[in-house]
Design a protein around this motif. Structure first.
Motif, PDB file in Angstrom:
ATOM      1  N   GLY A  69      13.095  24.451   9.956  1.00  0.00           N
ATOM      2  CA  GLY A  69      12.828  24.375   8.529  1.00  0.00           C
ATOM      3  C   GLY A  69      14.040  24.045   7.685  1.00  0.00           C
ATOM      4  N   LEU A  70      15.207  24.593   8.047  1.00  0.00           N
ATOM      5  CA  LEU A  70      16.416  24.310   7.270  1.00  0.00           C
ATOM      6  C   LEU A  70      16.882  22.876   7.470  1.00  0.00           C
ATOM      7  N   ALA A  71      16.737  22.358   8.703  1.00  0.00           N
ATOM      8  CA  ALA A  71      17.097  20.955   8.945  1.00  0.00           C
ATOM      9  C   ALA A  71      16.163  20.026   8.163  1.00  0.00           C
ATOM     10  N   LEU A  72      14.869  20.394   8.130  1.00  0.00           N
ATOM     11  CA  LEU A  72      13.913  19.616   7.343  1.00  0.00           C
ATOM     12  C   LEU A  72      14.288  19.673   5.859  1.00  0.00           C
ATOM     13  N   PHE A  73      14.635  20.868   5.378  1.00  0.00           N
ATOM     14  CA  PHE A  73      15.037  20.996   3.975  1.00  0.00           C
ATOM     15  C   PHE A  73      16.243  20.125   3.657  1.00  0.00           C
ATOM     16  N   ALA A  82       1.374  19.085   8.361  1.00  0.00           N
ATOM     17  CA  ALA A  82       2.202  18.379   9.348  1.00  0.00           C
ATOM     18  C   ALA A  82       2.609  19.383  10.416  1.00  0.00           C
ATOM     19  N   GLY A  83       2.530  18.959  11.702  1.00  0.00           N
ATOM     20  CA  GLY A  83       2.815  19.857  12.811  1.00  0.00           C
ATOM     21  C   GLY A  83       4.266  19.895  13.233  1.00  0.00           C
ATOM     22  N   SER A  84       5.130  19.156  12.532  1.00  0.00           N
ATOM     23  CA  SER A  84       6.557  19.150  12.868  1.00  0.00           C
ATOM     24  C   SER A  84       7.354  18.624  11.683  1.00  0.00           C
ATOM     25  N   GLY A  85       8.672  18.838  11.734  1.00  0.00           N
ATOM     26  CA  GLY A  85       9.529  18.316  10.682  1.00  0.00           C
ATOM     27  C   GLY A  85       9.511  16.801  10.640  1.00  0.00           C
ATOM     28  N   ALA A  86       9.494  16.171  11.826  1.00  0.00           N
ATOM     29  CA  ALA A  86       9.476  14.707  11.891  1.00  0.00           C
ATOM     30  C   ALA A  86       8.199  14.147  11.269  1.00  0.00           C
ATOM     31  N   GLU A  87       7.064  14.804  11.549  1.00  0.00           N
ATOM     32  CA  GLU A  87       5.796  14.351  10.974  1.00  0.00           C
ATOM     33  C   GLU A  87       5.800  14.520   9.455  1.00  0.00           C
ATOM     34  N   ALA A  88       6.414  15.592   8.987  1.00  0.00           N
ATOM     35  CA  ALA A  88       6.496  15.823   7.541  1.00  0.00           C
ATOM     36  C   ALA A  88       7.306  14.726   6.858  1.00  0.00           C
ATOM     37  N   LEU A  89       8.427  14.340   7.468  1.00  0.00           N
ATOM     38  CA  LEU A  89       9.253  13.285   6.885  1.00  0.00           C
ATOM     39  C   LEU A  89       8.515  11.951   6.861  1.00  0.00           C
ATOM     40  N   THR A  90       7.754  11.671   7.907  1.00  0.00           N
ATOM     41  CA  THR A  90       6.951  10.436   7.942  1.00  0.00           C
ATOM     42  C   THR A  90       5.949  10.432   6.798  1.00  0.00           C
ATOM     43  N   TRP A  91       5.294  11.573   6.576  1.00  0.00           N
ATOM     44  CA  TRP A  91       4.320  11.654   5.489  1.00  0.00           C
ATOM     45  C   TRP A  91       5.004  11.491   4.138  1.00  0.00           C
ATOM     46  N   LEU A  92       6.201  12.074   4.010  1.00  0.00           N
ATOM     47  CA  LEU A  92       6.927  12.000   2.741  1.00  0.00           C
ATOM     48  C   LEU A  92       7.367  10.588   2.399  1.00  0.00           C
ATOM     49  N   GLU A  93       7.444   9.715   3.395  1.00  0.00           N
ATOM     50  CA  GLU A  93       7.782   8.315   3.117  1.00  0.00           C
ATOM     51  C   GLU A  93       6.695   7.649   2.286  1.00  0.00           C
ATOM     52  N   GLN A  94       5.459   8.137   2.402  1.00  0.00           N
ATOM     53  CA  GLN A  94       4.335   7.481   1.742  1.00  0.00           C
ATOM     54  C   GLN A  94       3.952   8.137   0.427  1.00  0.00           C
ATOM     55  N   GLU A  95       4.143   9.445   0.324  1.00  0.00           N
ATOM     56  CA  GLU A  95       3.708  10.134  -0.890  1.00  0.00           C
ATOM     57  C   GLU A  95       4.547  11.388  -1.092  1.00  0.00           C
ATOM     58  N   ARG A  96       4.838  11.680  -2.330  1.00  0.00           N
ATOM     59  CA  ARG A  96       5.633  12.867  -2.628  1.00  0.00           C
ATOM     60  C   ARG A  96       4.740  13.985  -3.136  1.00  0.00           C
ATOM     61  N   PRO A  97       4.760  15.152  -2.470  1.00  0.00           N
ATOM     62  CA  PRO A  97       3.994  16.297  -2.969  1.00  0.00           C
ATOM     63  C   PRO A  97       4.753  16.988  -4.096  1.00  0.00           C
ATOM     64  N   ASP A  98       4.174  18.064  -4.604  1.00  0.00           N
ATOM     65  CA  ASP A  98       4.856  18.847  -5.626  1.00  0.00           C
ATOM     66  C   ASP A  98       5.662  19.987  -5.010  1.00  0.00           C
ATOM     67  N   LEU A  99       5.391  20.277  -3.726  1.00  0.00           N
ATOM     68  CA  LEU A  99       6.017  21.416  -3.068  1.00  0.00           C
ATOM     69  C   LEU A  99       5.881  21.262  -1.557  1.00  0.00           C
ATOM     70  N   VAL A 100       6.921  21.679  -0.824  1.00  0.00           N
ATOM     71  CA  VAL A 100       6.848  21.739   0.638  1.00  0.00           C
ATOM     72  C   VAL A 100       6.936  23.202   1.058  1.00  0.00           C
ATOM     73  N   LEU A 101       5.980  23.630   1.886  1.00  0.00           N
ATOM     74  CA  LEU A 101       5.943  24.983   2.434  1.00  0.00           C
ATOM     75  C   LEU A 101       6.106  24.853   3.941  1.00  0.00           C
ATOM     76  N   SER A 102       7.262  25.265   4.463  1.00  0.00           N
ATOM     77  CA  SER A 102       7.590  24.984   5.869  1.00  0.00           C
ATOM     78  C   SER A 102       7.969  26.241   6.637  1.00  0.00           C
ATOM     79  N   ASP A 103       7.558  26.262   7.913  1.00  0.00           N
ATOM     80  CA  ASP A 103       8.009  27.311   8.822  1.00  0.00           C
ATOM     81  C   ASP A 103       9.503  27.108   9.097  1.00  0.00           C
ATOM     82  N   LEU A 104      10.214  28.205   9.377  1.00  0.00           N
ATOM     83  CA  LEU A 104      11.638  28.097   9.683  1.00  0.00           C
ATOM     84  C   LEU A 104      11.869  27.709  11.140  1.00  0.00           C
TER      85      LEU A 104
END
Length: 447
Positions: free
Chosen positions: A63-67, A34-56
């Motif tokens: 990254g902290l706001a996404l966390f 995902a190229g942004s925090g917003a895109e990551a949250l959209t993806w998370l609505e559909q499927e849950r991974p085992d781990l998120v690795l995010s830039d700060l």
């Protein structure tokens, strides 16, 4: 087969995103980017991974706001933060807020692998085979229960499933059967609280033509129909004393004789049973046989109420939606983050069954692809009125029926029992179960 661990990689630097994604895939991980925090949250609505690795440091949502959003909406999902601007202050802020790990760019390959494996050791359920598909969970309570269930599934022993109504006892029983050596043979479930005693006896043990009212052909009963497989006796605490005795005899002798039959037949089934009643108390009160209890309760699996596993609510809701999408045509693609938060915060007296019902209603009523809070508010308000279960509805019918028949007979128990088609002893037991005094109707009549 063990599945690959799923990692969601988030970074607004496209080239680094691609490079790190390829590295992780080469390590054997299933990677989504995902190229942004917003895109990551959209993806998370559909499927849950085992781990998120995010830039700060990212534009828009860092990254902290996404966390923080992940922490509120996907409880227990570990997040590792990466930054090219690493500092002691950033690391302290990240780890104190609950971030699993903090890595400084350029990322050291060994440090990355070590941190990911440590996070996955916490994130990935200890049960990562087919059990994860049968009974999805992120709850430590449920993970421990599944470990126990997986150990006893291959053993040919009786298991008593206990827990509140709607907590998933039937699903667990199916999972036990599917993981046992009997999986290629029938799995038959019979609700002991949903039929009359005569019909239940026929369904349990079978009958030959003419031995059961209205029968036009022989019926083998579940202990013969499920030969080689598994029988689940739901609401086993509702069995009458007479049927408890007959069931005990079948379990002890592994022989069953159908109603009207002259000979017994050998049984070969594994017996699972479930109840939301306290059978220990029932034994103390004399309403459930102690010897039968110990036959059924060789092992006990106690399922928790949904309120004890709130981290599973978004997971269960998303899985229910995916199952509905495969069974019927629907435009619904997911839940808004706020809607999932609303579900996680709601009360669920009906447990998993109630949650699944709410999701099904939301899908049926949705006019847009994403289910939002406004739709859920109305459905949750209606669900709080608690539509009764079959047993609750039957009990209410019995209570009203007994009141009516006693009024008709002026409290004469013999006449009332005759009208109800029961003997006096059984009729008195019904009155006692519902706390009804026949004498009260005689007194009212005299007035």
């Amino acid at each position: 087969m063990k599945r690959k661990a799923r990692i969601l990689l988030v970074d607004d630097d496209v080239s680094l995103l691609k490079l790190l994604g390829l590295r992780l895939k080469s390590e054997g991980f299933a990677v989504t980017t995902a190229g942004s925090g917003a895109e990551a949250l959209t993806w998370l609505e559909q499927e849950r991974p085992d781990l998120v690795l995010s830039d700060l440091r990212m534009d828009g949502m860092d990254g902290l706001a996404l966390f923080d959003r992940i922490q509120r909406q996907h409880v227990g999902l570990p997040v590792i933060i990466m930054t090219a601007h690493g500092s002691i202050t950033d690391a302290i802020t990240a780890t104190r807020s609950g971030v699993f790990g903090f890595l400084t760019k350029p990322i050291d390959k060994e440090e990355l692998r070590k941190t990911i494996n440590q996070a996955l050791a916490v994130s990935l359920p200890a049960v990562v085979d087919d059990w994860q598909q049968r009974v999805p969970t992120r709850s430590p309570i449920m993970i421990a229960l599944l470990e126990q269930a997986r150990r006893i599934a291959p053993l040919d022993i009786s298991v008593l499933l206990t827990g509140p109504s709607g907590s998933g006892k039937a699903l667990m029983a199916q999972a036990l059967h599917d993981s046992s050596p009997r999986q290629d043979y029938p799995f038959i479930s019979l609700n002991c609280g949903a039929m009359t005693e005569q019909l239940l006896e026929s369904e349990l043990f079978g009958h030959v033509n003419g031995a059961f009212s209205g029968a036009t052909s022989d019926h083998p009963g579940v202990f013969i129909s499920a030969a080689g497989g598994t029988v689940l006796l739901e609401d086993v605490g509702e069995l009458s004393p007479a049927l408890q005795g007959k069931l005990l005899q079948v379990l002890a002798q592994q022989q069953v004789r159908a109603l009207g039959a002259s000979q017994s037949a050998t049984t070969d089934v594994r017996v699972l049973s479930s109840t939301n009643r306290d059978l220990v108390t029932a034994m103390e009160e004399g309403t459930f046989r102690e010897d039968l209890f110990y036959r059924l309760n060789v092992m006990n699996l106690q399922l928790p109420a949904l309120e004890q596993r709130p981290e599973d609510i978004p997971l269960l809701a998303r899985q229910a939606l995916e199952q509905l999408k495969t069974r019927q045509q629907t435009q619904v693609t997911g839940f808004s983050p706020e809607a999932l938060s609303m579900l996680a915060a709601a009360n669920w007296p009906g447990n998993v069954r109630q949650l699944l019902n709410v999701v099904e209603q939301a899908v049926a009523m949705a006019s847009v692809p994403v289910i939002g809070t406004q739709l859920l508010e109305g459905i949750l308000a209606d669900s709080r009125e608690q539509f009764p279960t079959f047993n609750e509805a039957r009990a209410e019918f019995e209570r009203l029926y007994l009141h009516k028949i006693l009024r008709m007979t002026d409290g004469n128990v013999s006449q009332a029992a005759g009208l109800a088609g029961r003997n006096r002893t059984d009729f008195y037991k019904l009155l006692s179960r519902h706390g009804i005094e026949a004498g009260a109707y005689k007194e009212k009549r005299k007035e």
